[in-house]
Design a protein around this motif. Sequence first.
Motif, short mmCIF file in Angstrom:
data_model
loop_
_atom_site.label_atom_id
_atom_site.label_comp_id
_atom_site.label_asym_id
_atom_site.label_seq_id
_atom_site.Cartn_x
_atom_site.Cartn_y
_atom_site.Cartn_z
N LEU A 114 2.38 3.13 3.27
CA LEU A 114 1.93 3.64 4.57
C LEU A 114 1.52 5.11 4.48
O LEU A 114 0.44 5.50 4.93
CB LEU A 114 3.06 3.47 5.60
N LYS A 115 2.36 5.93 3.88
CA LYS A 115 2.15 7.38 3.89
C LYS A 115 1.10 7.84 2.88
O LYS A 115 0.60 8.96 2.98
CB LYS A 115 3.47 8.09 3.63
N TYR A 116 0.76 6.98 1.91
CA TYR A 116 -0.23 7.37 0.92
C TYR A 116 -1.63 6.84 1.25
O TYR A 116 -2.54 7.01 0.45
CB TYR A 116 0.19 6.89 -0.47
N ARG A 117 -1.79 6.23 2.40
CA ARG A 117 -3.12 5.79 2.80
C ARG A 117 -3.98 7.03 3.13
O ARG A 117 -3.47 7.99 3.71
CB ARG A 117 -3.05 4.87 4.02
N PRO A 118 -5.27 7.02 2.79
CA PRO A 118 -6.12 8.21 3.01
C PRO A 118 -6.17 8.66 4.47
O PRO A 118 -6.25 9.85 4.75
CB PRO A 118 -7.50 7.74 2.54
#
Length: 206
Positions: free
Chosen positions: A176-180
């Motif tokens: 979730l947090k590493y999505r652009p």
Amino acid sequence: MLHEDRFVDLPPAEVYATLLDEGTYLCSIRTMYRVLAANKEVRERRDLLRHPVYAKPELLATKPNQVWSWDITKLKGPEKWSYFYLYVIIDIFSRCVVGWMLADRESATQAKKLIAETCRRHGITPGALTLHADRGAAMTAKATGHLLADLGITKTHSRPYQSNDNPYSESHFKTLKYRPEFPDRFGSIVSGSPPPPVDEARSAAS
């Protein structure tokens, strides 16, 4: 001899030395330890905190709604040191998010509402579900435990300080947090939108 009042609280080395000073040799220090060990009298004498041995949890799901995993992660709010808390429950069989909630704090009361509503919505019957979590305050709270017992849900917990015991939720949050498009900060808990740039915020205020 080791059980005599003058020796009962002394280590074998001191007993051995005292007896030699008195001209008595019974056995070696190592033999004294063997005698004590044979009678289960060798242990740490200091009052130390003894941690229980926790077994690594083994979670296996062969169909949906058998095992769920849940956790809470922080989301940065509009200002420094401000946070929102994202509660997420996922089904480890399908990796589907079965329940989630955004709140302004982490608490067992909030967790209870989410778990109860998610179980109701998915028609969970007593004895059918296992719910896994780490050892956070909301997860191990008595209120949460009592709710799970009332719903007939089996609970399991990760070992202390072992984040990889809950890989499903940890992997979900990392994805979730590493999505652009994931914002650095969120403007409000209602809209979930990122805060406006500083220049825009100043012009709006003026």
